[in-house]
Design a protein around this motif. Sequence first.
Motif, PDB file in Angstrom:
ATOM      1  N   PHE A  75      38.296 -18.805 -29.116  1.00  0.00           N
ATOM      2  CA  PHE A  75      37.381 -19.254 -27.946  1.00  0.00           C
ATOM      3  C   PHE A  75      38.016 -19.244 -26.569  1.00  0.00           C
ATOM      4  N   ILE A  76      39.394 -19.749 -26.756  1.00  0.00           N
ATOM      5  CA  ILE A  76      39.991 -19.540 -25.235  1.00  0.00           C
ATOM      6  C   ILE A  76      39.921 -18.166 -24.724  1.00  0.00           C
ATOM      7  N   GLU A  77      40.337 -17.106 -25.731  1.00  0.00           N
ATOM      8  CA  GLU A  77      40.491 -15.626 -25.462  1.00  0.00           C
ATOM      9  C   GLU A  77      39.308 -15.071 -24.973  1.00  0.00           C
ATOM     10  N   GLN A  78      38.407 -15.297 -26.075  1.00  0.00           N
ATOM     11  CA  GLN A  78      37.037 -14.605 -25.795  1.00  0.00           C
ATOM     12  C   GLN A  78      35.985 -15.264 -24.685  1.00  0.00           C
ATOM     13  N   MET A  79      36.250 -16.434 -24.378  1.00  0.00           N
ATOM     14  CA  MET A  79      35.248 -16.968 -23.398  1.00  0.00           C
ATOM     15  C   MET A  79      36.299 -16.787 -21.790  1.00  0.00           C
ATOM     16  N   ASN A  82      40.527 -20.129 -17.802  1.00  0.00           N
ATOM     17  CA  ASN A  82      41.611 -20.266 -17.149  1.00  0.00           C
ATOM     18  C   ASN A  82      42.602 -21.188 -17.508  1.00  0.00           C
ATOM     19  N   GLU A  83      43.726 -21.288 -16.813  1.00  0.00           N
ATOM     20  CA  GLU A  83      44.625 -22.173 -17.543  1.00  0.00           C
ATOM     21  C   GLU A  83      44.202 -23.620 -17.403  1.00  0.00           C
ATOM     22  N   ALA A  84      43.565 -24.441 -16.386  1.00  0.00           N
ATOM     23  CA  ALA A  84      42.933 -25.732 -16.373  1.00  0.00           C
ATOM     24  C   ALA A  84      41.926 -25.886 -17.368  1.00  0.00           C
ATOM     25  N   GLU A  85      41.073 -24.795 -17.532  1.00  0.00           N
ATOM     26  CA  GLU A  85      39.960 -24.890 -18.442  1.00  0.00           C
ATOM     27  C   GLU A  85      40.593 -24.863 -20.025  1.00  0.00           C
ATOM     28  N   ARG A  86      41.628 -23.962 -20.172  1.00  0.00           N
ATOM     29  CA  ARG A  86      42.455 -23.990 -21.504  1.00  0.00           C
ATOM     30  C   ARG A  86      42.773 -25.431 -21.742  1.00  0.00           C
ATOM     31  N   GLU A  87      43.533 -26.033 -20.894  1.00  0.00           N
ATOM     32  CA  GLU A  87      44.235 -27.145 -21.130  1.00  0.00           C
ATOM     33  C   GLU A  87      43.242 -28.333 -21.385  1.00  0.00           C
ATOM     34  N   GLU A  88      42.135 -28.397 -20.755  1.00  0.00           N
ATOM     35  CA  GLU A  88      41.164 -29.246 -20.867  1.00  0.00           C
ATOM     36  C   GLU A  88      40.379 -29.141 -22.299  1.00  0.00           C
TER      37      GLU A  88
END
Length: 115
Positions: A75-79, A82-88
């Motif tokens: 999901f992180i990769e395909q969507m 960014n770093e902040a969104e990934r962390e959240e």
Amino acid sequence: MSNDMENNDVLISNGWLLPRIARKKGKLGKYLAKVRVELGLSQAGLAEILEVSVATISFIERRQKPITRNVANKFIEQMGLNEAEREEFLKLAIMNNAAIKIEKIQEELLGNNNG
């Protein structure tokens, strides 16, 4: 006095101490659905991208199944988070999975409140 009390660490509900994290369940499913809809994807479309079944997406969005590391990473990769969104996203995933496990343990210990 209310039946439910809260402090920073636990929720006291009907006489039972529940870790505060158990109240956080649901935000991951809402986030997943929000991103999916914003991108114009159906559950089937997201399932295809993440290489999982439509049922898996549905269960995760309805908070009935924990998200796996593999699905979270895809999901992180395909969507393109960014770093902040990934962390959240990862915080939501951890809280979601922990809450589901807590609920299962609570259900095992307490049954379905029939004594």
